[in-house]
Design a protein around this motif. Structure first.
Motif, PDB file in Angstrom:
ATOM      1  N   ASP A 238      60.550  27.251  92.294  1.00 15.91           N
ATOM      2  CA  ASP A 238      59.602  27.861  91.364  1.00 15.91           C
ATOM      3  C   ASP A 238      59.207  29.284  91.755  1.00 15.91           C
ATOM      4  N   LYS A 242      57.892  32.886  89.329  1.00 18.43           N
ATOM      5  CA  LYS A 242      56.490  33.237  89.535  1.00 18.43           C
ATOM      6  C   LYS A 242      56.350  34.661  90.064  1.00 18.43           C
ATOM      7  N   HIS A 247      57.591  32.920  84.632  1.00 20.38           N
ATOM      8  CA  HIS A 247      57.118  31.537  84.685  1.00 20.38           C
ATOM      9  C   HIS A 247      56.005  31.330  83.650  1.00 20.38           C
ATOM     10  N   GLY A 425      48.076  26.703  87.528  1.00 20.75           N
ATOM     11  CA  GLY A 425      47.723  27.792  88.431  1.00 20.75           C
ATOM     12  C   GLY A 425      46.624  27.347  89.370  1.00 20.75           C
TER      13      GLY A 425
END
Length: 755
Positions: A238, A242, A247, A425
């Motif tokens: 990921d 990001k 993302h 988040g």
């Protein structure tokens, strides 16, 4: 056990998690498993024209891309890397070809481990294995998908290993059939199938054919260490998106004709909307409409700024029924609980009465305030309602329960609601609740167009479901050798997990769930309070309380206050016994060598000086769900400002799949615990927090934190999750350190006042 939410028919049979592997393919069908496979439990995955569904956790593209299905919510803890790493390691995949896809709601992904921890009761414990089986069956049949409590790796490790092994066997069989050789002579490494000699074949070349073969009765696992991915610090899957901004979090979703909403929900408690100025927002450019419900009002506009401005101008007024929440009221309720009739002994060993009778004992009182989540991303959801049903984009730790709640609110069947689980988040447990998704869906239905609902930071703080406040009365008797002979902990606290379940599974309003749990003594409220030390006579009593503040799932849950009470009091006892704090603990850890090893390692690496006055050094230990940790800190006070110049943590959490992600989680937990100790809480007055700006909450800054060292102790034990482990031990370690620095024993959290 708690009342069941919307669920599937009780006539459906559940099966053991180890059998939740199914092959797929147009020609071969979907039934490849170890035992009887209920048809209702087939994977409900979508496959592209070039994709083959191998099992519930894996799809393979014709090009050789490995698509791993992950049912757990990614909140920064790295679960969308670690679980695929387990599967890819057993499969023999090339890590560069691995991708991740979120799982749909399905019984195949039920988290029976967290369900057993959460829903265990006196009668299920009495039934032993049968009770565990009953909870597991309920969780599976209800598609109870949950992320939390450090259960992701312990729950799904074997399933992903089995999924990878099953795929490897089927692919080897398909390749062996082409080469006309025994399949046992084939293997997969770096994404290539080989015959042990010169022939090679890409995984994607035979993915479709592989589904025509059957699995052996005994599933073989990979042997040896050559080419293994487990134990390597592989690149997180990921991270690239990001970093480059591609993302998608909930606020990044963009749909045609979408509008934006801001919401106001009133003070904490039983609050209903009493009135607002409907004309004032009309002058805001981009404003579209006010959407009213009994307990909230939302302003909808063509952009977020206009929605916020319109909501402020509308100036909604709420009526609060019942006494407003206040810090003074919370403290009074906790103290009153000690004299109430709901107290119950939940942990006991030996016989305390003769030990305490006529003896000189040390007694101390401790307290902790409710701890806010304060995730970087406030609650957010995007919704689109059409004639065919509803689509919701949101981060959630309980997707099945969220989907059911949205369906109930819209009057739809669960099958008519499609929920797209997004990464959060940050969360720390806050995304266990699904309020924002329901609100976004109702607003979208009212508007007749897609809506993105974004809570403000103020709304996120006011409507937070913090960790539980607690008061403790601790008492102990020391023996002649300095060891603890008797230990009694009386803890007054509400149960945050009971409240959370009542909200997300039973649909109770927040204030109703708080009241429902007010008289229920439960182990969930005092988890972490049973000392890890060899104490012959010990008891822990829980006194439930109704503090009027709705509470929720948090990082560490009750361990946050449990470890603070236990490790701070142990330090007091060491001081009373005139013993050095580490040696005092070590003498009682003969039956817990893994924790003793962590403690001695942290002390040695940190340069432990014995906690002498003026050193500013403090230590603490804790264990959770098969993981063990100790931390040594060096802390100091400059006026009202706390600084921590050194943090050294030693952790034994088994054989970690991705050591660097484990270190990341431990470090994150340590900083979370530091924030909890410094001021991640607020005073309450008249049903509202007295501040909501992050800069006024005395949170730690980079300048307050020195060197952080994490030592993962080598272990061959099964890997344990470390997401929650480190958070509870920071506050007692800092409190113990400040005692050596100032000579004052701090018994309340937060340890310092807010700026």
């Amino acid at each position: 056990m708690a009342r069941l939410p919307r669920k599937q028919s009780d006539k459906k049979k559940g099966i053991d998690r180890r059998t939740l592997l199914v092959g797929g393919g147009a020609a071969a069908g979907l039934l490849v498993a170890w035992g009887v496979w209920p048809r209702s439990y087939q994977p409900n995955l979508n496959a592209g024209p070039d994709e083959t569904i191998v099992n519930a956790f894996l799809k393979i593209d014709r090009s050789g891309q490995i698509i791993v299905i992950v049912p757990q919510a990614e909140m920064g803890q790295g679960v969308t890397t670690v679980l695929p790493q387990i599967l890819a390691d057993e499969l023999g995949a090339d890590w560069r070809t691995v991708a991740v896809q979120g799982a749909p709601v399905s019984p195949l992904y039920a988290n029976t481990l967290l369900a057993r921890q959460w829903l265990a009761s006196d009668w299920t414990r009495l039934l032993g294995g049968a009770g565990d089986w009953a909870i597991g069956q309920y969780a599976t049949r209800s598609a109870l998908m949950l992320t939390g409590g450090g259960t992701s790796i312990p729950m799904f490790h074997d399933a992903y290993r089995d999924a990878g092994a099953a795929a490897r066997v089927l692919l080897c069989k398909a390749a062996a059939a082409r080469w006309d050789i025994p399949w046992e002579s084939c293997d997969i490494s770096d994404g290539l199938i080989s015959d042990g000699a010169d022939r090679r074949m890409k995984i994607g070349d035979v993915a479709g054919e592989a589904m025509a073969f059957a699995l052996p009765d005994i599933l073989p696992y990979r042997q040896g260490q050559d080419g293994r991915l487990a134990g390597q610090d592989l690149p997180r899957l990921d991270t690239p998106s990001k970093i480059d901004g591609s993302h998608n979090f909930a606020a990044d979703i963009r749909l045609p004709d979408m509008v934006y909403a801001s919401i106001r929900q009133g003070p904490i408690g039983d609050a209903v909307l009493a009135g607002l100025d409907e004309r004032a927002p009309a002058g805001v450019t981009g404003f579209l409409k006010l959407v009213r419900q009994e307990r909230w009002v939302a302003a909808v506009a063509s952009n977020t700024w206009a929605a916020n401005k319109a909501l402020d101008l509308a100036d909604p007024v709420f009526t609060l029924r019942g006494a407003p929440v206040s810090s003074a009221g919370i403290d009074e309720a906790l103290e009153a609980a000690f004299s109430g009739s709901g107290g119950r002994r939940l942990y006991a060993q030996g016989d305390l009465l003769p030990v305490f009778e006529g003896a000189t004992i040390l007694a101390s009182e401790y307290q902790v305030d409710a701890g806010l989540h304060l995730a970087p991303e406030p609650m957010c959801a995007t919704a689109r309602i059409t004639d065919d049903g509803a689509e919701i984009w949101m981060a959630t730790q309980a997707p099945g329960l969220a989907r059911d709640a949205i369906a109930d609110a819209l009057g739809l069947s669960a099958a008519a609601v499609t929920l797209y689980p997004l990464h959060a988040g940050g969360s720390f447990g806050r995304r266990m609740d699904w309020d924002a998704g329901v609100q976004a869906a109702l607003i979208a239905r009212d508007m007749g167009r897609p809506v993105q609902l974004q809570w403000s930071r103020l709304e996120d703080v006011v409507q937070d479901r913090p960790s539980a406040p607690a008061h403790a009365r601790m008492a102990a008797k020391l023996g002649r050798n300095g060891a603890i002979e008797g230990w009694l902990a009386k803890v007054a606290t509400p149960c945050a997990l009971t409240q959370t379940w009542a909200r997300i599974a039973d649909g109770r309003l927040a204030h109703e769930a708080a009241a429902d749990a007010a008289d229920k003594a439960t182990r969930l409220a005092v988890a972490g309070m049973a000392p890890p030390y060899a104490i012959p006579h010990m008891a822990v009593d829980h006194y439930p309380a109704d503090v009027g503040l709705p509470l929720g799932f948090a990082r560490g849950n009750a361990h946050l206050h449990g470890a603070f009470f236990t490790e701070s009091f142990v330090d007091e006892l060491a001081h009373l016994a005139n013993m050095e704090a580490m040696s005092f603990r070590i003498q009682m850890l003969g039956g817990n060598p893994r924790l003793a090893h962590c403690l001695s390692t942290a002390a040695a690496m940190g340069g432990w000086q014995g906690g002498v006055p003026g050193s500013g050094q403090g230590i603490a230990t804790h264990m959770m769900d098969g993981a063990y940790a100790a931390v040594m800190v060096e802390a100091a006070m400059d006026g009202n400002r706390l600084s921590v110049s050194q943090i050294v943590a030693a952790v034994d959490a088994g054989d970690q799949i991705h050591p660097d992600i484990a270190r990341q989680q431990i470090e994150g937990g340590l900083i979370y615990g530091l924030a909890y100790a410094m001021g991640a809480s607020v005073p309450y007055e008249r049903g509202l927090p007295t501040r909501a700006i992050l800069g006024r909450m005395n949170l730690p800054r980079l300048a307050d934190i020195g060197e952080v060292t994490i030592e993962l102790i080598r272990s061959t034990a099964d890997p344990a999750d470390v997401g929650d482990l480190a958070a509870p031990i920071m506050a007692p370690a800092i409190a113990n350190a400040l005692h050596t620095w100032t000579g004052q024993r701090l018994r309340s959290l937060p340890l310092v006042g807010a700026a």
